[in-house]
Write a protein that holds these residues in place. Structure first.
Motif, PDB file in Angstrom:
ATOM      1  N   PRO A   1     -34.734 -26.636  46.170  1.00 28.14           N
ATOM      2  CA  PRO A   1     -33.453 -27.357  46.278  1.00 28.14           C
ATOM      3  C   PRO A   1     -33.162 -28.248  45.074  1.00 28.14           C
ATOM      4  N   ALA A   2     -34.063 -28.325  44.091  1.00 30.69           N
ATOM      5  CA  ALA A   2     -33.735 -29.044  42.851  1.00 30.69           C
ATOM      6  C   ALA A   2     -32.775 -28.222  41.997  1.00 30.69           C
ATOM      7  N   VAL A   3     -32.676 -26.904  42.282  1.00 35.06           N
ATOM      8  CA  VAL A   3     -31.727 -26.072  41.533  1.00 35.06           C
ATOM      9  C   VAL A   3     -30.773 -25.279  42.436  1.00 35.06           C
TER      10      VAL A   3
ATOM     11  N   TRP B   1     -25.776 -36.152  29.901  1.00 36.94           N
ATOM     12  CA  TRP B   1     -27.103 -36.615  29.449  1.00 36.94           C
ATOM     13  C   TRP B   1     -28.071 -35.449  29.449  1.00 36.94           C
ATOM     14  N   LYS B   2     -27.914 -34.574  30.455  1.00 31.84           N
ATOM     15  CA  LYS B   2     -28.854 -33.457  30.560  1.00 31.84           C
ATOM     16  C   LYS B   2     -28.624 -32.412  29.459  1.00 31.84           C
ATOM     17  N   LEU B   3     -27.392 -32.353  28.942  1.00 30.59           N
ATOM     18  CA  LEU B   3     -27.113 -31.401  27.855  1.00 30.59           C
ATOM     19  C   LEU B   3     -27.621 -31.916  26.503  1.00 30.59           C
TER      20      LEU B   3
ATOM     21  N   ALA C   1     -31.887 -39.200  49.135  1.00 32.40           N
ATOM     22  CA  ALA C   1     -31.630 -38.038  50.013  1.00 32.40           C
ATOM     23  C   ALA C   1     -31.750 -36.745  49.207  1.00 32.40           C
ATOM     24  N   GLU C   2     -31.198 -36.789  47.994  1.00 33.99           N
ATOM     25  CA  GLU C   2     -31.233 -35.618  47.112  1.00 33.99           C
ATOM     26  C   GLU C   2     -32.692 -35.244  46.806  1.00 33.99           C
ATOM     27  N   HIS C   3     -33.497 -36.279  46.579  1.00 34.51           N
ATOM     28  CA  HIS C   3     -34.906 -36.068  46.235  1.00 34.51           C
ATOM     29  C   HIS C   3     -35.714 -35.601  47.451  1.00 34.51           C
TER      30      HIS C   3
HETATM   31  C1  LIG Z   1     -30.253 -28.753  37.672  1.00 31.29           C
HETATM   32  C2  LIG Z   1     -30.708 -29.631  36.791  1.00 31.29           C
HETATM   33  O1  LIG Z   1     -31.504 -30.712  37.156  1.00 31.29           O
HETATM   34  C3  LIG Z   1     -32.128 -30.762  38.424  1.00 31.29           C
HETATM   35  C4  LIG Z   1     -33.449 -31.336  38.208  1.00 31.29           C
HETATM   36  C5  LIG Z   1     -33.649 -32.694  38.183  1.00 31.29           C
HETATM   37  C6  LIG Z   1     -32.642 -33.557  38.636  1.00 31.29           C
HETATM   38  C7  LIG Z   1     -31.499 -33.072  39.191  1.00 31.29           C
HETATM   39  C8  LIG Z   1     -30.452 -33.996  39.706  1.00 31.29           C
HETATM   40  O2  LIG Z   1     -30.702 -35.219  39.757  1.00 31.29           O
HETATM   41  O3  LIG Z   1     -29.352 -33.552  40.015  1.00 31.29           O
HETATM   42  C9  LIG Z   1     -31.269 -31.610  39.356  1.00 31.29           C
HETATM   43  O4  LIG Z   1     -31.562 -31.301  40.689  1.00 31.29           O
HETATM   44  C10 LIG Z   1     -30.434 -29.523  35.354  1.00 31.29           C
HETATM   45  O5  LIG Z   1     -30.972 -30.312  34.577  1.00 31.29           O
HETATM   46  O6  LIG Z   1     -29.697 -28.605  34.956  1.00 31.29           O
END
Ligand SMILES: C=C(O[C@H]1C=CC=C(C(=O)O)[C@@H]1O)C(=O)O
Length: 463
Positions: free
Chosen positions: A368-370, A445-447, A306-308
């Motif tokens: 919407p990815a950010v 993980w993202k940091l 859904a997020e994607h």
């Molecule tokens: C907002 C970020 O990731 C976005 C991009 C890819 C996957 C994301 C997620 O799965 O939440 C975020 O939407 C970030 O890395 O700071």
């Protein structure tokens, strides 16, 4: 941390050769269509990485770029032309002014822009305008597997060979003494964000989602770091570990933005456009079997799908006004990065007649990815509840040339550095079913790329 502005003898030789080669290539360098402006092209032997040139990171302004789809590092130093904008219509103004630059063939403009142009307070970013684009005076390009540098120096009108020699020497020297100083006072880098604050923010978002006011909102947290590496070292660390991302750094007003972003907001090459939709994440497995399981779970998770889907739907709709012949796979694939894996859809098409890379960026940003869905509600939620201005995090960075080609990445996996301090950012899409603690792990993980690159030795901000 003070950075060493002293050159080793090998590097001294490179810079000296550079000054010499540019001065020698002056005679016969073609004039551009701008009166008196010459583009001086030459090559210089050099077998290391551009990122390893020890003193370049003390020069400013400067920009470094190594896109994940390229084997070519670029380093830009000094300003031939610049476009700085801070108003609400900053991107539109950049579009107009960039189109008027009439860049000579092969010359690129580099830059970055903020997430939000309406934000009155810019917090730790306040020394920067909200959009910065510049054509470097000196551009060095190097293929990673070759041992020579392609050099482009843009000489201003009225300069002769002697002036050029002095100008280049000055460009490579002038700022070295002033920059790289440890600044003592950084009160804005002091506020930590802990798990409780994060949970509270996520809880508020989930209540808005349950009330039907939002479907998705991307919430971010920031973490502070003590920087233990020079920018050269940080970039080389990223080159070793995160070549799956666009590695980028920009030096402006004694501050750095550093990023290793896997997500292209938009790329244009000979009129063909592509956009990455990245949303929905899982960590990498500790072994191939676990990795495969996590990948399968990600592909079948209704929450992540859904997020994607929110991103793909919005991107393909928005692109209609600037692009045609759009195609994208019906099922998302997986983009595996060193630290994390994402659901991934690549959207491709042709730019419509009269539309530019920045037109596409303007209609897409922020995706919407950010930000989230609905768009406006998500952005106002972020502004009201995130707790700090995002600055250039989740904005864009990249390059463009005079033929309309270029590439703009979303400023994810990024940090803002004012030596010896840095602020690193990571965000997560919150939808119905999200859990604050799982999202915190995801943000960790993202940091990881920035934490590792900067040699951060602080404890996690969690308490
Ligand atoms: C907002 C970020 O990731 C976005 C991009 C890819 C996957 C994301 C997620 O799965 O939440 C975020 O939407 C970030 O890395 O700071």
């Amino acid at each position: 941390m003070g950075e060493n502005a002293m050159l080793t003898s090998a590097q001294e030789t490179v810079w000296e050769h550079l000054v010499d080669a540019i001065a020698k290539a002056y005679t016969g360098a073609p004039l551009t269509n701008e009166p008196g402006v010459r583009c001086i092209y030459t090559t210089v032997k050099f077998s290391g990485y551009l990122a390893s040139l020890t003193n370049w990171h003390t020069l400013e302004p400067a920009v470094y770029s190594l896109p994940h789809n390229s084997e070519c590092e670029t380093l830009g130093i000094g300003v031939f032309k610049q476009i700085l904008e801070s108003n609400e219509d900053a991107l539109e103004r950049c579009r107009t002014r960039l189109s008027e630059l009439a860049l000579p063939r092969g010359v690129r403009c580099y830059g970055a822009f903020a997430f939000d142009f309406t934000e009155p307070s810019f917090g730790i970013w306040s020394a920067w305008p909200k959009a910065i684009w510049f054509v470097p005076k000196l551009t060095l390009r190097k293929r990673l597997d070759e041992d020579s540098l392609e050099v482009l120096y843009i000489a201003s009108p009225g300069t002769d060979e002697r002036d050029v020699r002095a100008d280049v020497a000055d460009l490579l020297d002038a700022h070295a003494a002033a920059s790289g100083q440890a600044s003592a006072d950084h009160p804005l880098f002091a506020e930590a964000e802990d798990r409780a604050t994060w949970s509270d923010k996520v809880g508020r978002a989930l209540r808005e989602i349950a009330a039907g006011k939002l479907r998705k909102v991307v919430l971010a947290r920031r973490a502070f770091a003590s920087v233990n590496r020079s920018l050269s070292e940080a970039l080389q660390q990223l080159m070793g570990t995160y070549r799956d991302s666009h590695i980028f750094a920009m030096h402006w007003q004694d501050r750095w933005m550093l990023a290793a972003s896997p997500e292209e907001l938009v790329r244009v090459q000979a009129g063909t456009l592509s956009v990455d939709c990245l949303a929905g994440s899982a960590r990498r497995g500790r072994d191939p079997e676990e990795d495969q399981n996590l990948r399968l779970q990600l592909q079948t998770s209704a929450k992540n799908r859904a997020e994607h889907e929110a991103v793909v739907h919005s991107v393909t709709n928005r692109l209609e006004s600037v692009a045609e012949q759009l195609t994208w796979p019906q099922e998302p694939g997986i983009r595996q990065l060193t630290n994390v894996q994402h659901l991934y859809t690549k959207v491709e098409g042709r730019l419509r007649e009269g539309c530019s890379l920045l037109d596409a960026a303007i209609c897409l940003h922020p995706t919407p990815a950010v930000a989230g869905v609905p768009d406006a509600a998500a952005i106002s939620f972020i502004k009201a509840h995130e707790g700090w201005p995002r600055g250039f995090y989740t904005g864009g960075f990249g390059w463009m040339d005079g033929d309309g080609n270029g590439q703009i990445n979303v400023s994810l996996r990024s940090a803002f550095i004012h030596y010896p301090n840095a602020c690193m950012f990571a965000g997560c899409g919150i939808v119905a079913g999200s859990d604050a603690s799982t999202e915190w792990e995801e943000s960790e993980w993202k940091l990881a790329p920035m934490r590792t690159a900067l040699g951060d030795c602080r404890e996690e901000d969690a308490t």
